[in-house]
Design a protein around this motif. Sequence first.
Motif, PDB file in Angstrom:
ATOM      1  N   THR A   1       0.853  -1.180   0.000  1.00 37.38           N
ATOM      2  CA  THR A   1       0.000   0.000   0.000  1.00 37.38           C
ATOM      3  C   THR A   1       0.894   1.236   0.000  1.00 37.38           C
ATOM      4  O   THR A   1       1.658   1.434   0.948  1.00 37.38           O
ATOM      5  N   PRO A   2       0.812   2.060  -1.045  1.00 39.92           N
ATOM      6  CA  PRO A   2       1.623   3.287  -1.039  1.00 39.92           C
ATOM      7  C   PRO A   2       1.098   4.261   0.004  1.00 39.92           C
ATOM      8  O   PRO A   2      -0.103   4.355   0.246  1.00 39.92           O
ATOM      9  N   ARG A   3       2.002   4.962   0.644  1.00 41.00           N
ATOM     10  CA  ARG A   3       1.642   5.923   1.684  1.00 41.00           C
ATOM     11  C   ARG A   3       1.866   7.333   1.157  1.00 41.00           C
ATOM     12  O   ARG A   3       2.906   7.628   0.581  1.00 41.00           O
ATOM     13  N   ILE A   4       0.880   8.183   1.383  1.00 43.55           N
ATOM     14  CA  ILE A   4       0.999   9.580   0.970  1.00 43.55           C
ATOM     15  C   ILE A   4       0.735  10.474   2.172  1.00 43.55           C
ATOM     16  O   ILE A   4       0.059  10.077   3.116  1.00 43.55           O
ATOM     17  N   PRO A   5       1.260  11.706   2.139  1.00 42.78           N
ATOM     18  CA  PRO A   5       0.968  12.625   3.231  1.00 42.78           C
ATOM     19  C   PRO A   5      -0.511  13.010   3.206  1.00 42.78           C
ATOM     20  O   PRO A   5      -1.126  13.080   2.153  1.00 42.78           O
ATOM     21  N   THR A   6      -1.070  13.249   4.371  1.00 45.51           N
ATOM     22  CA  THR A   6      -2.475  13.632   4.475  1.00 45.51           C
ATOM     23  C   THR A   6      -2.581  15.094   4.888  1.00 45.51           C
ATOM     24  O   THR A   6      -1.584  15.722   5.261  1.00 45.51           O
ATOM     25  N   GLN A   7      -3.792  15.616   4.865  1.00 42.74           N
ATOM     26  CA  GLN A   7      -4.023  16.984   5.324  1.00 42.74           C
ATOM     27  C   GLN A   7      -3.615  17.119   6.786  1.00 42.74           C
ATOM     28  O   GLN A   7      -3.028  18.117   7.185  1.00 42.74           O
ATOM     29  N   TRP A   8      -3.898  16.077   7.579  1.00 43.66           N
ATOM     30  CA  TRP A   8      -3.613  16.154   9.010  1.00 43.66           C
ATOM     31  C   TRP A   8      -2.114  16.125   9.277  1.00 43.66           C
ATOM     32  O   TRP A   8      -1.623  16.825  10.163  1.00 43.66           O
ATOM     33  N   SER A   9      -1.369  15.326   8.516  1.00 43.69           N
ATOM     34  CA  SER A   9       0.080  15.309   8.712  1.00 43.69           C
ATOM     35  C   SER A   9       0.699  16.623   8.251  1.00 43.69           C
ATOM     36  O   SER A   9       1.707  17.064   8.795  1.00 43.69           O
ATOM     37  N   HIS A  10       0.092  17.260   7.249  1.00 36.35           N
ATOM     38  CA  HIS A  10       0.579  18.557   6.776  1.00 36.35           C
ATOM     39  C   HIS A  10       0.375  19.641   7.830  1.00 36.35           C
ATOM     40  O   HIS A  10       1.238  20.476   8.048  1.00 36.35           O
ATOM     41  N   LEU A  11      -0.789  19.624   8.479  1.00 41.41           N
ATOM     42  CA  LEU A  11      -1.064  20.633   9.497  1.00 41.41           C
ATOM     43  C   LEU A  11      -0.137  20.464  10.695  1.00 41.41           C
ATOM     44  O   LEU A  11       0.303  21.439  11.282  1.00 41.41           O
ATOM     45  N   GLY A  12       0.162  19.223  11.042  1.00 44.88           N
ATOM     46  CA  GLY A  12       1.129  18.943  12.098  1.00 44.88           C
ATOM     47  C   GLY A  12       0.492  18.855  13.467  1.00 44.88           C
ATOM     48  O   GLY A  12      -0.488  19.535  13.762  1.00 44.88           O
ATOM     49  N   PRO A  13       1.083  18.016  14.339  1.00 39.29           N
ATOM     50  CA  PRO A  13       0.518  17.813  15.672  1.00 39.29           C
ATOM     51  C   PRO A  13       0.540  19.079  16.531  1.00 39.29           C
ATOM     52  O   PRO A  13      -0.396  19.320  17.293  1.00 39.29           O
ATOM     53  N   ALA A  14       1.575  19.909  16.402  1.00 39.05           N
ATOM     54  CA  ALA A  14       1.664  21.113  17.249  1.00 39.05           C
ATOM     55  C   ALA A  14       0.521  22.075  16.929  1.00 39.05           C
ATOM     56  O   ALA A  14      -0.150  22.589  17.837  1.00 39.05           O
ATOM     57  N   LEU A  15       0.283  22.305  15.657  1.00 40.43           N
ATOM     58  CA  LEU A  15      -0.776  23.234  15.267  1.00 40.43           C
ATOM     59  C   LEU A  15      -2.155  22.661  15.591  1.00 40.43           C
ATOM     60  O   LEU A  15      -3.047  23.394  16.036  1.00 40.43           O
ATOM     61  N   LEU A  16      -2.334  21.364  15.397  1.00 38.41           N
ATOM     62  CA  LEU A  16      -3.622  20.752  15.738  1.00 38.41           C
ATOM     63  C   LEU A  16      -3.883  20.796  17.240  1.00 38.41           C
ATOM     64  O   LEU A  16      -5.017  21.020  17.668  1.00 38.41           O
ATOM     65  N   LEU A  17      -2.838  20.596  18.045  1.00 39.24           N
ATOM     66  CA  LEU A  17      -2.981  20.699  19.496  1.00 39.24           C
ATOM     67  C   LEU A  17      -3.354  22.127  19.894  1.00 39.24           C
ATOM     68  O   LEU A  17      -4.224  22.339  20.743  1.00 39.24           O
ATOM     69  N   GLN A  18      -2.720  23.104  19.265  1.00 36.38           N
ATOM     70  CA  GLN A  18      -3.066  24.504  19.527  1.00 36.38           C
ATOM     71  C   GLN A  18      -4.514  24.786  19.138  1.00 36.38           C
ATOM     72  O   GLN A  18      -5.224  25.499  19.839  1.00 36.38           O
ATOM     73  N   ALA A  19      -4.960  24.210  18.020  1.00 27.77           N
ATOM     74  CA  ALA A  19      -6.342  24.409  17.578  1.00 27.77           C
ATOM     75  C   ALA A  19      -7.325  23.814  18.580  1.00 27.77           C
ATOM     76  O   ALA A  19      -8.368  24.415  18.878  1.00 27.77           O
ATOM     77  N   VAL A  20      -7.007  22.646  19.131  1.00 25.04           N
ATOM     78  CA  VAL A  20      -7.881  22.009  20.128  1.00 25.04           C
ATOM     79  C   VAL A  20      -7.933  22.866  21.395  1.00 25.04           C
ATOM     80  O   VAL A  20      -9.009  23.094  21.962  1.00 25.04           O
ATOM     81  N   VAL A  21      -6.779  23.344  21.839  1.00 27.00           N
ATOM     82  CA  VAL A  21      -6.742  24.207  23.028  1.00 27.00           C
ATOM     83  C   VAL A  21      -7.520  25.489  22.759  1.00 27.00           C
ATOM     84  O   VAL A  21      -8.316  25.940  23.597  1.00 27.00           O
TER      85      VAL A  21
END
Length: 173
Positions: free
Chosen positions: A139-159
């Motif tokens: 199965t080929p793996r590609i970057p997703t929208q969520w990996s592009h946004l990144g965990p730090a920015l997503l954590l900030q968005a949740v906070v």
Amino acid sequence: MDDIELHRERILRHVSPIITGRFVGFQASYTREVRIGRPLALAVFVTAGIAQLLAAIFRMRPARRSLKDLRKGPEFLVTPVRLRDDLGQTYEIEMHGQLPQSALHRGDLVQVRTQPQADPTLPVRLTQVVNLTTMQPLTPRIPTQWSHLGPALLLQAVVGLAVAGTLLAAWLG
């Protein structure tokens, strides 16, 4: 008519979700960008901005990215793949992402699961391939929208969303 046109191989577009045939080879790869929708990018940008404002108050260093950078989206590798069926017809499909170089060899019998793309002018997209010669599923793996946004920015968005929800609840209550 040129001699070249007489010997040009006809490449077909396949419409069924499963193709079984011999692996002919990979064509030249190129990159394609995935754009992130404005509502998603704006929601993450605004809610992360609230957390960034709080971080600035407490003198912490938040991860900052512009809305333009968020909308740009990740780039991924697109590799046209050619297969030949038992009737000798050649099909071209697109593989998004990467597979190990040693996974497929010219002449291997493969079964490919495909999916149509949003743009009907593009060939179908390879979602999974089983090398029937080696019985190896790939199965080929590609970057997703969520990996592009990144965990730090997503954590900030949740906070930021939690802070905005708390302020809204206090204001309404």
